[in-house]
Design a protein around this motif. Sequence first.
Motif, mmCIF file in Angstrom:
data_model
loop_
_atom_site.group_PDB
_atom_site.id
_atom_site.type_symbol
_atom_site.label_atom_id
_atom_site.label_comp_id
_atom_site.label_asym_id
_atom_site.label_seq_id
_atom_site.Cartn_x
_atom_site.Cartn_y
_atom_site.Cartn_z
ATOM 1 N N THR A 1 1.082 -1.182 0.018
ATOM 2 C CA THR A 1 -0.009 -0.134 0.150
ATOM 3 C C THR A 1 0.781 1.213 0.173
ATOM 4 O OG1 THR A 1 -1.800 -1.240 1.218
ATOM 5 C CG2 THR A 1 -1.904 1.285 1.202
ATOM 6 N N THR A 2 1.748 1.168 0.838
ATOM 7 C CA THR A 2 2.656 2.445 0.984
ATOM 8 C C THR A 2 3.640 2.670 -0.432
ATOM 9 O OG1 THR A 2 3.198 1.984 3.038
ATOM 10 C CG2 THR A 2 4.634 3.232 2.103
ATOM 11 N N ILE A 3 4.017 1.497 -1.084
ATOM 12 C CA ILE A 3 4.788 1.428 -2.258
ATOM 13 C C ILE A 3 3.555 2.167 -3.486
ATOM 14 C CG2 ILE A 3 5.794 0.291 -4.278
ATOM 15 C CD1 ILE A 3 6.954 -1.628 -2.163
ATOM 16 N N ALA A 4 2.525 1.562 -3.303
ATOM 17 C CA ALA A 4 1.608 2.246 -4.343
ATOM 18 C C ALA A 4 1.161 3.626 -4.263
ATOM 19 C CB ALA A 4 0.332 1.439 -4.439
ATOM 20 N N LEU A 5 1.082 4.259 -2.822
ATOM 21 C CA LEU A 5 0.519 5.440 -2.758
ATOM 22 C C LEU A 5 2.002 6.422 -2.911
ATOM 23 C CD1 LEU A 5 -1.332 5.175 0.669
ATOM 24 C CD2 LEU A 5 -2.250 5.584 -1.621
ATOM 25 N N TYR A 6 3.247 5.877 -2.546
ATOM 26 C CA TYR A 6 4.239 6.559 -2.961
ATOM 27 C C TYR A 6 4.737 6.753 -4.341
ATOM 28 C CZ TYR A 6 9.277 7.872 -2.222
ATOM 29 O OH TYR A 6 10.346 8.636 -2.423
ATOM 30 N N ASP A 7 4.328 5.872 -5.238
ATOM 31 C CA ASP A 7 4.520 5.741 -6.767
ATOM 32 C C ASP A 7 3.586 6.771 -7.372
ATOM 33 O OD1 ASP A 7 6.295 4.819 -9.050
ATOM 34 O OD2 ASP A 7 4.203 4.128 -9.442
ATOM 35 N N ARG A 8 2.161 6.599 -7.030
ATOM 36 C CA ARG A 8 1.209 7.072 -7.714
ATOM 37 C C ARG A 8 0.885 8.440 -7.142
ATOM 38 N NH1 ARG A 8 2.486 5.166 -11.819
ATOM 39 N NH2 ARG A 8 0.700 6.079 -12.706
ATOM 40 N N ILE A 9 1.026 8.843 -6.111
ATOM 41 C CA ILE A 9 0.618 10.070 -5.280
ATOM 42 C C ILE A 9 1.673 11.065 -4.987
ATOM 43 C CG2 ILE A 9 -0.641 11.440 -3.465
ATOM 44 C CD1 ILE A 9 -2.626 8.941 -3.782
ATOM 45 N N PHE A 10 2.546 10.428 -4.040
ATOM 46 C CA PHE A 10 3.845 11.145 -3.423
ATOM 47 C C PHE A 10 4.867 11.445 -4.396
ATOM 48 C CE2 PHE A 10 7.899 11.619 -1.433
ATOM 49 C CZ PHE A 10 7.445 12.428 -0.500
ATOM 50 N N ILE A 11 5.203 10.669 -5.274
ATOM 51 C CA ILE A 11 6.365 11.102 -6.129
ATOM 52 C C ILE A 11 5.824 12.346 -7.057
ATOM 53 C CG2 ILE A 11 7.530 10.416 -8.221
ATOM 54 C CD1 ILE A 11 7.975 7.762 -6.903
ATOM 55 N N PRO A 12 4.626 12.197 -7.826
ATOM 56 C CA PRO A 12 4.300 13.270 -8.745
ATOM 57 C C PRO A 12 4.115 14.749 -8.030
ATOM 58 C CG PRO A 12 2.736 11.347 -9.028
ATOM 59 C CD PRO A 12 3.832 11.010 -7.869
ATOM 60 N N VAL A 13 3.634 14.479 -6.577
ATOM 61 C CA VAL A 13 3.649 15.651 -5.834
ATOM 62 C C VAL A 13 5.013 16.282 -5.541
ATOM 63 C CG1 VAL A 13 2.813 16.869 -3.798
ATOM 64 C CG2 VAL A 13 1.297 15.193 -5.123
ATOM 65 N N ALA A 14 5.877 15.569 -4.944
ATOM 66 C CA ALA A 14 7.093 15.815 -4.410
ATOM 67 C C ALA A 14 7.928 16.524 -5.517
ATOM 68 C CB ALA A 14 7.821 14.892 -3.788
ATOM 69 N N ARG A 15 7.577 15.899 -6.966
ATOM 70 C CA ARG A 15 8.368 16.344 -7.998
ATOM 71 C C ARG A 15 8.204 17.535 -8.151
ATOM 72 N NH1 ARG A 15 7.155 12.552 -12.493
ATOM 73 N NH2 ARG A 15 8.167 10.867 -11.199
ATOM 74 N N ARG A 16 7.171 18.183 -8.177
ATOM 75 C CA ARG A 16 6.708 19.743 -8.430
ATOM 76 C C ARG A 16 7.618 20.733 -7.361
ATOM 77 N NH1 ARG A 16 0.008 19.363 -8.614
ATOM 78 N NH2 ARG A 16 0.054 17.948 -10.496
ATOM 79 N N PHE A 17 7.899 20.026 -6.575
ATOM 80 C CA PHE A 17 8.657 21.007 -5.219
ATOM 81 C C PHE A 17 10.153 20.786 -5.473
ATOM 82 C CE2 PHE A 17 4.357 20.434 -3.540
ATOM 83 C CZ PHE A 17 4.034 21.725 -3.265
ATOM 84 N N THR A 18 10.782 19.648 -5.870
ATOM 85 C CA THR A 18 11.954 19.307 -5.733
ATOM 86 C C THR A 18 12.664 19.106 -7.134
ATOM 87 O OG1 THR A 18 11.637 16.872 -5.970
ATOM 88 C CG2 THR A 18 11.654 17.855 -3.585
ATOM 89 N N GLY A 19 11.776 19.014 -7.903
ATOM 90 C CA GLY A 19 12.544 18.807 -9.399
ATOM 91 C C GLY A 19 13.086 17.444 -9.645
ATOM 92 N N LEU A 20 12.999 16.530 -8.738
ATOM 93 C CA LEU A 20 13.820 15.294 -8.954
ATOM 94 C C LEU A 20 12.818 14.212 -9.401
ATOM 95 C CD1 LEU A 20 15.507 15.002 -5.467
ATOM 96 C CD2 LEU A 20 16.750 15.862 -7.714
#
Length: 579
Positions: A375-394
């Motif tokens: 569950t954590t992996i799915a949420l991390y990959d589908r939600i957290f990464i796209p959101v964090a990418r906007r702020f970090t650019g990574l």
Amino acid sequence: MEKGTHLKRPRGGLITMPFIFANDVCEKLAVVGFQSNMISYLTKELHMPLTKAANTLTNYGGTASLTPLLGAFISDAYAGRFWTITIASIIYQIGMISLTLSAVLPELRPPPCNKAEQVCQRANNEQLGVLYISLLLTAIGSGGIRPCVVAFGADQFDETDPKQKTKTWNFFNWYYFCMGASILVAVTVIVYIQDKIGWGWGLGIPTIAMFFSIITFVAGYLLYRHLDPAGSPFTRLLQVCVAAYRKRKIPMVSDSRFLYENEELDASISATGKLVHTKQLRFLDKAAIVTEEDDLKSSEAPNLWRLNSVHRVEELKSVIRMGPIWAAGILLITAYAQQSTFSLQQAKTMNRHITKSFEIPAASMSVFTIVPMLTTIALYDRIFIPVARRFTGLDQGITFLHRMGIGFFISILATLIAGFIEVKRKQAAIAHGLVDKPNYTIPISVFWLLPQYSLHGIAEAFMSIGHLEFFYDQAPESMRSTATALFWTAISAGNYVSTLLVTLVHKFSAGHDGSNWLPDDNLNKGKLEYFYWLLTVLQGLNLVYYIFCAVFYTFKPIEIQSKESSKSKEEGMELVAKV
């Protein structure tokens, strides 16, 4: 064609993933299906004492995680990843067949216990020999599969293509998700079959699945992108050490531009980018200082035992810099290893009924680790990464160092809480007069163990995948199988540290009255909570050490030839150094 420079076929991509994942999924199905319930097999079928069985389990886990170093070396230096995986899978298959036969044939295991006299005959040396040989074969097989599957899968995406670079980072989440899904099946379906139907079928089904996975993997041969092995990475590292030692008395050059460079020499080990000079570990730079004794001619390659290029020197620097971060991951695995030993023994003493007729097998409790992890992996990959990418650019959202740090902190919470849950379990045993009755079920729900199981799963989703990303990204390009093997050697070291810690605690906590923190036969009389809290303290100290290492870590700087900007040499070179 220059060795290791070009791909044999311009294939790869997402279409290859089912063929690659099938092999690793079946390997995990087999090893986890047995390992998660191995403590039950060793104590109930072979009648081993608990501490010996726990150490046998962690020793096996340690060995199976150490052999990837050998598999990675063979892959990177000689055979290539495809053939290493194929041959290792066949060895693994032989080990599984042998293990299944040892569970099916009565002469390969001791007779059942005499319940009337409470006498159990332990396995003899011949029976243990068959078991250990079978486990050794599966450990050797795992050594070829584990480091190469991850690197081979990531090879299917071209790092010089920005459109595929993001998919490389997603791959690690997909890989771990598929691995977790196979583990979920192993700790539910396979463990249930082992407990309710028998070990013959419980081991036979993964053996059959492994056979078909080998067929599937080989069938995808024409679809894969294949990289030729670029020679022994360990030889190159040793050459740099020898060259630097030989020139130890030579004064350092005033400018790094005077250090030796040879793009043609390094072409086979820098297809996706050339490592550039860093200021750390400068004593190794002496291996790249040109002297008259080197007798350097433009038409000839240098004597690499005397002179190495900056790229080769930086390869060694990269490996050395990864060492402290590698070591930080050991204790998390040590804590996690208790799930299949003492946590499982806790579960066995508790009420595991969901309904009057259905009882959860103790070994299936790890499903409550796997589901939160997935569950954590799915949420991390589908939600957290796209959101964090906007702020970090990574591309990966946050750096793998941050991801690992979060995992370390959650693991500390898991062992801290586990100690308090053990106190509550023993209080229930005392209240119902069951302290001296280890084979009786304590009337306390097994779901009290959910917090520790779940937190370990969430911690693994952060730390283990971050660790894997770290090794793949920061390792020299030509050593990625070897770097992935480092991930498994951290798991190996964690299991061995668990064995050492359990042995020391069992020895030094023994009282004159027979008391012990970790008793052999009756967990109700032990002090397991102290052991969990000891792990908590050790992990806390480890987190401080990790933060120190992460703050001072220098990321690998590399010049990358980008496909999208290859119109001119100037536009095509891009300096990459994450900060």
